[in-house]
Design a protein around this motif. Structure first.
Motif, PDB file in Angstrom:
ATOM      1  N   LEU A  14       0.830  -1.213   0.000  1.00  0.00           N
ATOM      2  CA  LEU A  14       0.000   0.000   0.000  1.00  0.00           C
ATOM      3  C   LEU A  14       0.865   1.264   0.000  1.00  0.00           C
ATOM      4  N   CYS A  55     -10.396   3.307  -0.280  1.00  0.00           N
ATOM      5  CA  CYS A  55     -10.924   2.026   0.220  1.00  0.00           C
ATOM      6  C   CYS A  55     -10.668   0.853  -0.730  1.00  0.00           C
ATOM      7  N   THR A  58      -7.045  -0.159  -0.603  1.00  0.00           N
ATOM      8  CA  THR A  58      -6.732  -0.712   0.720  1.00  0.00           C
ATOM      9  C   THR A  58      -7.239  -2.144   0.822  1.00  0.00           C
ATOM     10  N   THR A  96      -1.107  -2.767   6.917  1.00  0.00           N
ATOM     11  CA  THR A  96      -1.919  -2.229   5.816  1.00  0.00           C
ATOM     12  C   THR A  96      -2.817  -1.110   6.326  1.00  0.00           C
ATOM     13  N   THR A  97      -3.434  -1.362   7.493  1.00  0.00           N
ATOM     14  CA  THR A  97      -4.365  -0.377   8.049  1.00  0.00           C
ATOM     15  C   THR A  97      -3.626   0.922   8.386  1.00  0.00           C
ATOM     16  N   ALA A 100      -2.972   2.892   5.304  1.00  0.00           N
ATOM     17  CA  ALA A 100      -4.230   3.447   4.777  1.00  0.00           C
ATOM     18  C   ALA A 100      -4.667   4.652   5.615  1.00  0.00           C
ATOM     19  N   VAL A 136     -12.122   3.408   5.835  1.00  0.00           N
ATOM     20  CA  VAL A 136     -10.803   2.962   5.375  1.00  0.00           C
ATOM     21  C   VAL A 136     -10.331   1.762   6.222  1.00  0.00           C
ATOM     22  N   ALA A 140      -9.804  -2.292   4.976  1.00  0.00           N
ATOM     23  CA  ALA A 140      -8.617  -3.115   5.212  1.00  0.00           C
ATOM     24  C   ALA A 140      -9.015  -4.451   5.851  1.00  0.00           C
TER      25      ALA A 140
END
Lengths: 450, 187
Positions: A14, A55, A58, A96-97, A100, A136, A140
């Protein structure tokens, strides 16, 4: 865990895609309208709508990350390590979160700073910002759960594109008055059109947050169940189902108020809102144009456009004595109101020296020209040919091309408009004085025009 | 060899997913009839998903070994592309015709999106071939929102627009020929 998280953060895809998301956002209609004036409620909702770009990517990257062990044939190898599988999975999800959220917050910060310099009305509305952030994080979690449950090469693309499709579908149904569609996070959490005239309602935002919370908890539960954390997973499933179920029930009881804002009775006890007080700012042209103070910077452009259109009608019976901004849902609601008549126009976002991009400006001016010559409250598409001919003349003499959808001009209509244009100013004024009331009433045919 | 190749590319799954995407497009017709940014997004996501599936399906489970040992790969890849694209075209023709949509527009968009997905796969790898089609859907929807219809946003142009059709066909031709010859990197 911190070391593992740092490794995950360094290798997360990401991070590479965030510049792509930023470019998408910069090329979106929202970013192109970043100047020169702004209202805080609108800009807050713009930040919420940034989730449309973030989104799907993600979710796709989260799905891609979730099944990498399988893709690299490392599932058996990692099963033998002492690290808990759930903890390993959640660390990958967390990376990842985090990226994002960093991307979303960076975009939001830029918007907030720019808006702080440009805003002419209101104050930041936190709910849309929170809905965007929650969406978002939820994307994820949903993508990661999909990748864990269906570890296939097709999972990442289908999850990413599916999330985009689902967001758009919910928003589309929401804009077509489906209350359930408004649960989707792409539907503005606060009512925008009338935000300068009435207080902002937040009931829908609360319900959207509950739905997102429910989906987030369920997605995390699925990941936890898949990694063997049965007890926590089942608890999260119950919490998720309760939150999502409650939001569906609450939105099912919702209705629109007179300003088309969503009222959720359990969360909002004010059924009829009192308008916010304001003193309009007026121009000094032949037809005074008055705008809401939030739109004061646009007055000269609106004043010029309206006066250019109305000039031939000034001094004729039933001509407006003023044009005023009034709360209305769409541009199609432009009409004459009251005695003596006033032309009610919507608040118009003017960017630059025109009413907007060519197509938009054409629509605005066509609707205004029709409203000046038809019966109050008539839909622009339902004007008679005689009304269309006079409106077409008004547009041409103002140097504006008509919107052909709203004002389809037959050869007879065009010929009548040309005849009006060919008359001398005094003859035309005399004819309009004598017959404009009949034109508005729909009593004249296009052949009876001079 | 052909059977092993097809199994390694999950061609059965590709066929199933392509048919499901076309069926979904048909099912969503009532919610995407009006022109607008969201309906454009809904309409194009089915096409983009199909293109992404076709491109991702070209990923090899053992790329390096295969490349050094196999000789038939360009022909097999070409046949796979042709077969899956033809199936997608048939699916979307049925979906568009039965849903009262423009068949020509859907075939053009399908061709263009497959080309974009293949070219993205060439640069970013087969597994990431979905990224550009996804972003492109958003860009096209943004243009609809602005009421602008430039040639680069060919999917939002009318079906009869020759330049848009030419762009889509060129994208497909360049993507298909290049990918058939070189394959997609396994990234």
């Amino acid at each position: 865990v911190i070391r593992l998280l740092r490794i995950e953060l360094r290798h997360n895809t990401l991070l590479l895609l965030l510049p792509v998301v930023a470019l998408l956002w910069l090329s979106s209609p929202i970013a192109r309208h970043l100047q020169p004036m702004a209202l805080w409620p609108d800009r807050s909702a713009d930040i919420q709508s940034a989730l449309q770009a973030l989104c799907p990517f993600t979710a796709g990257v989260a799905a891609w990350t979730a099944y990498r062990e399988r893709r690299r044939g490392a599932t058996d190898l990692l099963t033998t390590t002492p690290r808990n599988a759930g903890q390993r999975a959640l660390t990958a999800l967390a990376a990842t979160t985090i990226w994002a959220v960093v991307g979303y917050l960076a975009g939001a910060a830029v918007m907030l700073v720019v808006t702080a310099y440009q805003a002419t009305w209101g104050h930041p509305v936190p709910w849309p910002l929170l809905i965007g952030l929650l969406a978002v994080i939820t994307a994820a979690a949903v993508g990661f759960a999909a990748g864990r449950l269906v570890p296939s090469r097709f999972t990442a693309p289908l999850t990413a594109i599916g999330v985009l499709g689902l967001l758009a579908l919910a928003a589309e149904t929401g804009f077509h008055h489906s209350m359930y569609g408004r649960l989707g996070p792409l539907y503005p959490a606060v009512n925008l059109t009338l935000s300068v005239f009435y207080p902002v309602r937040t009931g829908l935002a609360v319900v959207q947050a509950m739905m997102l919370g429910g989906v987030l908890a369920t997605a995390l539960a699925l990941t936890l169940l898949h990694t063997g954390n049965r007890r926590t997973g089942l608890t999260a499933v119950v919490v998720g189902a309760l939150l999502a179920g409650t939001s569906v029930v609450l939105v099912g009881t919702a209705h629109e108020d007179a300003q088309r804002a969503v009222v959720v009775p359990a969360l909002d006890h004010v059924d009829v809102q009192r308008p916010l007080p304001y003193t309009p700012v007026c121009g000094t042209s032949a037809l005074p144009v008055c705008v809401h103070p939030a739109y004061a910077a646009t007055l000269s452009v609106v004043d010029k456009s309206v006066n250019a259109l109305v000039r031939p009608l000034l001094g004729t019976p039933g001509a407006p004595v003023r044009a005023s901004e009034a709360p209305m849902e769409t541009i199609l609601d432009v009409t004459m109101r009251g005695v003596p008549p006033e032309l009610a126009i919507p608040p118009i976002f003017v960017q630059g020296e025109t009413l907007g991009p060519d197509a938009v400006a054409r629509t605005y001016q066509t609707v205004m020209a029709l409203a000046l010559v038809d019966r109050p409250g008539t839909h622009p598409r339902h004007a008679t040919d005689a009304q269309r001919a006079v409106a077409l003349y008004l547009l041409h003499q103002a140097g504006v091309r008509a919107d052909s959808f709203l004002l389809p001009a037959s050869p007879a209509v065009r010929a009548a408009a040309d005849r009006l244009a060919a008359m001398s100013g005094a003859d035309r004024h005399a004819w309009l004085t004598a017959h404009i009331a009949e034109v508005r009433a729909g009593a004249l045919t296009v052949r009876e025009l001079p | 060899v052909t059977a092993l190749y097809l199994r390694s590319r999950r061609v059965g799954w590709i066929a199933l997913l392509v048919v499901v995407a076309a069926a979904l497009r048909r099912f969503l017709v009532p919610w995407s009839a009006d022109p607008g940014p969201f309906t454009t997004t809904v309409s194009l996501t089915a096409v983009a998903a199909t293109a992404a599936v076709i491109a991702t399906g070209l990923a090899s489970p053992c790329a390096e070994v295969e490349r050094s040992a196999a000789t038939l790969l360009p022909r097999l890849r070409g046949a796979q592309l042709l077969g899956t694209s033809a199936l997608a075209a048939a699916g979307f023709t049925v979906a568009a015709a039965s849903g009262g949509l423009s068949v020509g527009e859907y075939l053009r968009n399908l061709a263009g999106f497959i080309g974009i997905a293949l070219l993205t796969g060439l640069v970013l790898g087969a597994h990431r071939s979905w990224t550009l089609p996804l972003g492109y859907v958003m860009l096209c929807a943004g243009e609809v929102d602005l009421g602008q219809y430039p040639l680069w946003a060919f999917p939002v142009l009318p079906a009869g627009n020759a330049a848009a059709t030419g762009t889509a066909v060129a994208l497909l031709a360049v993507g298909a020929v290049t990918v058939s010859v070189t394959g997609l990197p396994d990234r």
